[in-house]
Design an enzyme around this catalytic site. Structure first.
Site, PDB file in Angstrom:
ATOM      1  CB  CYS A 299      -0.924  -0.005   1.205  1.00  0.00           C
ATOM      2  SG  CYS A 299      -0.046  -0.103   2.757  1.00  0.00           S
ATOM      3  CD  GLU A 400      -3.590   0.387  -4.261  1.00  0.00           C
ATOM      4  OE1 GLU A 400      -4.737  -0.096  -4.245  1.00  0.00           O
ATOM      5  OE2 GLU A 400      -2.875   0.452  -3.252  1.00  0.00           O
TER       6      GLU A 400
HETATM    7  P1  NAP Z   1      -9.153  -6.531  -0.974  1.00  0.00           P
HETATM    8  O1  NAP Z   1      -9.480  -7.217  -2.238  1.00  0.00           O
HETATM    9  O2  NAP Z   1      -9.814  -5.240  -0.653  1.00  0.00           O
HETATM   10  O3  NAP Z   1      -9.422  -7.603   0.210  1.00  0.00           O
HETATM   11  C1  NAP Z   1      -9.072  -7.354   1.545  1.00  0.00           C
HETATM   12  C2  NAP Z   1      -9.779  -8.334   2.455  1.00  0.00           C
HETATM   13  O4  NAP Z   1     -11.192  -8.117   2.403  1.00  0.00           O
HETATM   14  C3  NAP Z   1      -9.567  -9.809   2.077  1.00  0.00           C
HETATM   15  O5  NAP Z   1      -9.481 -10.588   3.245  1.00  0.00           O
HETATM   16  C4  NAP Z   1     -10.856 -10.113   1.313  1.00  0.00           C
HETATM   17  O6  NAP Z   1     -11.180 -11.489   1.282  1.00  0.00           O
HETATM   18  C5  NAP Z   1     -11.854  -9.355   2.156  1.00  0.00           C
HETATM   19  N1  NAP Z   1     -13.141  -9.126   1.499  1.00  0.00           N
HETATM   20  C6  NAP Z   1     -13.450  -9.212   0.171  1.00  0.00           C
HETATM   21  N2  NAP Z   1     -14.776  -8.947  -0.017  1.00  0.00           N
HETATM   22  C7  NAP Z   1     -15.311  -8.690   1.199  1.00  0.00           C
HETATM   23  C8  NAP Z   1     -16.620  -8.365   1.659  1.00  0.00           C
HETATM   24  N3  NAP Z   1     -17.648  -8.229   0.822  1.00  0.00           N
HETATM   25  N4  NAP Z   1     -16.813  -8.168   2.984  1.00  0.00           N
HETATM   26  C9  NAP Z   1     -15.782  -8.285   3.849  1.00  0.00           C
HETATM   27  N5  NAP Z   1     -14.518  -8.613   3.482  1.00  0.00           N
HETATM   28  C10 NAP Z   1     -14.281  -8.805   2.174  1.00  0.00           C
HETATM   29  O7  NAP Z   1      -7.595  -6.243  -0.858  1.00  0.00           O
HETATM   30  P2  NAP Z   1      -6.423  -7.213  -1.305  1.00  0.00           P
HETATM   31  O8  NAP Z   1      -6.574  -7.443  -2.781  1.00  0.00           O
HETATM   32  O9  NAP Z   1      -6.363  -8.387  -0.393  1.00  0.00           O
HETATM   33  O10 NAP Z   1      -5.157  -6.284  -0.984  1.00  0.00           O
HETATM   34  C11 NAP Z   1      -4.757  -5.242  -1.811  1.00  0.00           C
HETATM   35  C12 NAP Z   1      -5.306  -3.899  -1.342  1.00  0.00           C
HETATM   36  O11 NAP Z   1      -5.025  -3.703   0.038  1.00  0.00           O
HETATM   37  C13 NAP Z   1      -4.641  -2.738  -2.042  1.00  0.00           C
HETATM   38  O12 NAP Z   1      -5.611  -1.774  -2.409  1.00  0.00           O
HETATM   39  C14 NAP Z   1      -3.708  -2.158  -0.982  1.00  0.00           C
HETATM   40  O13 NAP Z   1      -3.379  -0.821  -1.147  1.00  0.00           O
HETATM   41  C15 NAP Z   1      -4.503  -2.392   0.257  1.00  0.00           C
HETATM   42  N6  NAP Z   1      -3.621  -2.370   1.446  1.00  0.00           N
HETATM   43  C16 NAP Z   1      -3.625  -1.278   2.266  1.00  0.00           C
HETATM   44  C17 NAP Z   1      -2.776  -1.224   3.369  1.00  0.00           C
HETATM   45  C18 NAP Z   1      -2.753  -0.028   4.286  1.00  0.00           C
HETATM   46  O14 NAP Z   1      -2.251  -0.178   5.393  1.00  0.00           O
HETATM   47  N7  NAP Z   1      -3.252   1.120   3.889  1.00  0.00           N
HETATM   48  C19 NAP Z   1      -1.925  -2.298   3.632  1.00  0.00           C
HETATM   49  C20 NAP Z   1      -1.940  -3.389   2.777  1.00  0.00           C
HETATM   50  C21 NAP Z   1      -2.800  -3.426   1.685  1.00  0.00           C
HETATM   51  P3  NAP Z   1     -10.721 -12.388  -0.005  1.00  0.00           P
HETATM   52  O15 NAP Z   1      -9.250 -12.495   0.095  1.00  0.00           O
HETATM   53  O16 NAP Z   1     -11.412 -13.664   0.234  1.00  0.00           O
HETATM   54  O17 NAP Z   1     -11.177 -11.650  -1.222  1.00  0.00           O
END
Ligand code: NAP
Ligand code: MG
Length: 499
Positions: A299, A400
């Site tokens: 991120c 992003e």
């Molecule tokens: P994501 O697709 O938003 O998923 C994050 C989490 O949410 C996963 O555990 C996902 O489960 C879950 N999720 C999906 N749909 C949901 C729903 N309807 N209700 C509740 N939870 C749900 O993110 P990602 O692809 O794993 O990670 C990438 C993103 O994370 C990027 O945008 C990055 O910038 C952000 N990030 C931010 C930080 C920060 O500190 N600001 C740190 C790290 C990452 P599933 O895996 O089963 O889909």
């Protein structure tokens, strides 16, 4: 095969391929669905790492009930005892660094050195959080009345729903679990579907550290089923979510409907401003490190370099020279500086942006191609990319990408540099490289983001508030003492006494 690869193969033979349950009330349990999901090594898809529960609403309900019951006793445990449990957990993270780093590197695809770094960082954050148990101090105010003391105490809010992404399979869960426990809350963790293996191991270590049954629970499964059930469960009092901004906004709206607290750590499009010529070489090293570690899937990854036009050629040269030193390959190979992307889907998403950048008229200076053949066919590999002549309004500069793509934006002066840095919906981290003392303060003041780093990359520290503004975050910042505002709520207590 290198020594590290041979060690890894041997380790995987002994440890991979098992079936893991959910961890609820201190017991390992199968999900009610009876379905499993398999996970594979990101560097070599032919290697199965494990089979994990595909859970739904009833499994979440059981975990929340366990966490609710445990909250009654855990929240009443004296703060030094909660801290002791966390300090034992930190010791176990150090002691089990090999097993943790191997799991992290295998399931996530980050190079082993970075995986060890993640374990060390998690231990440091746990140690800081342990101290937070004793920093839950309140306030004493003057009273309107004689013989009365007005106080404010801070109490834990209850069960926390922790939802984590796949890029930091150890630090992301630990960053939520450790402060929750320090402040007296209990937790249900739903890790990313792509990285459940580290989460399972964390439960084993928490149990060994003396965390009582029900205080931390793990439910694996999809976001749409298990994640959604956790967000909407009425007994969950707070949602700590790290993930994409779009999902964060939806989760926040759902949580608001039940007046739940949220702590959202979301996406970023982090800029590095390079102001003067003498900063260029040092900046290039820092920027390349911050842009391509974790294969750009951070991120806080730097994804835009904003440079004055007259320094653009020198900046390009310095970046290319740093980038060509990075060898891509399997995460376990000690010569490798950049591992695979987490999976084929993520590679396709990043490749879409490489294509889009070309269509928008940006100039691809180096990298960007999918890597195939020999070692590369087992995973989703690409060469780190540098684009030049990127305009601030291009999608390449605004959205992003979450992969190894760096964009150079050329501007006339300092003011235009700040405007370009602020010209996205995100506001997570930024770097500034300059030898002018004045410019540090002037620009840090104007940057619209949660964290500013002067003369180094976007690397945060294990006791500092961590978070973003605009669409990069919402609610209390994590890691630092700032966490207390999310995990606790104030109670005003008026005490009348006899004189
Ligand atoms: P994501 O697709 O938003 O998923 C994050 C989490 O949410 C996963 O555990 C996902 O489960 C879950 N999720 C999906 N749909 C949901 C729903 N309807 N209700 C509740 N939870 C749900 O993110 P990602 O692809 O794993 O990670 C990438 C993103 O994370 C990027 O945008 C990055 O910038 C952000 N990030 C931010 C930080 C920060 O500190 N600001 C740190 C790290 C990452 P599933 O895996 O089963 O889909
Ligand atoms: Mg995602």
């Amino acid at each position: 095969m290198s020594v590290a690869q041979a060690v890894m193969k041997d380790w995987l033979t002994k440890n991979a391929g098992q079936t893991y349950g959910n961890y609820i009330a201190g017991q390992w349990k199968d999900a009610d669905s009876g379905s499993l999901m398999a996970r594979y090594d990101a560097s070599d898809r032919s290697q199965v790492l494990g089979h994990f529960q595909q859970s739904g609403a009833s499994d979440i309900a059981a975990a929340v009930a366990a966490a609710e019951t445990a909250f009654g006793t855990w929240s009443k445990r004296p703060a030094p005892e909660r801290a002791q449990v966390l300090l034992r957990f930190a010791e176990l993270l150090d002691k089990e660094a090999d097993g943790l780093a191997y799991r992290c590197s295998a399931e996530q695809g980050k190079v082993l050195a970075e995986a060890y770094g993640e374990v060390g960082r998690a231990a440091a954050e746990v140690r800081f959080a342990a101290g937070e148990a004793l920093r839950m101090n309140g306030e004493v105010h003057p009273s309107e009345k004689p013989n009365m003391v007005n106080t404010v105490m801070h109490q834990p809010i209850g069960v926390i729903g922790a939802i984590t992404p796949w890029n930091f399979p150890i630090v992301a869960p630990v960053r939520k679990i450790a402060p929750a426990l320090a402040y007296g809350c209990t937790v249900v963790l739903k890790p990313a579907s792509l990285t459940p293996w580290c989460a399972v191991y964390l439960m084993e270590l928490l149990e060994e550290a003396g965390v009582p049954p029900g205080v931390v629970n793990l439910v694996t499964g999809s976001g749409s089923e298990a994640g959604n059930a956790l967000v909407t469960h009425p007994q969950v009092r707070g949602i700590s979510f790290t993930g994409s901004s779009e999902l964060g906004k939806r989760i926040n709206a759902q949580a608001a409907g039940q007046l739940k607290k949220t702590q959202l750590e979301l996406g970023g499009k982090n800029a590095a401003i390079v102001l003067d010529a003498e900063s260029i070489d040092g900046a290039a090293k820092q920027i390349v490190g911050a842009a391509f570690s974790c294969t750009g899937q951070r991120c806080t990854a730097i994804s835009r370099v904003i440079v004055l036009k007259r320094h653009a050629d020198a900046m390009e040269q310095a970046l290319v020279s740093e980038m060509t030193r990075i060898q891509a390959g399997p995460a376990w190979d000690e010569k490798v500086g950049i591992g695979p992307l987490i999976d084929q889907g993520q590679l396709e998403s990043v490749q879409h942006y490489v294509q889009l950048g070309l269509e928008e008229g940006a100039q691809l200076v180096c990298g960007g191609e999918v890597l195939t053949g020999a070692n590369y066919d087992g995973g989703a590999y690409m060469a780190p990319a540098l684009f030049r002549s990127v305009q601030p309004h291009m999608k390449l500069a605004m959205e992003e990408i979450f992969g190894p793509v760096l964009c150079m934006i050329e501007v006339e002066d300092e003011q235009a540099a700040v405007e370009a840095a602020n010209a996205t919906v995100y506001g997570l981290a930024a770097s500034l490289f300059t030898s002018q003392h004045d410019a540090c303060w002037r620009i840090a003041d104007k940057l619209e983001c949660g964290m500013v780093h002067v003369n180094h990359g976007t690397a945060s520290q294990a006791h500092m508030p961590f978070g973003g503004v605009k669409q990069s975050g919402y609610g209390a910042y994590s890691i630092g003492h700032s966490n207390m505002a999310f995990f606790t709520e104030p109670k005003a207590v008026y005490i009348q006494y006899t004189s």
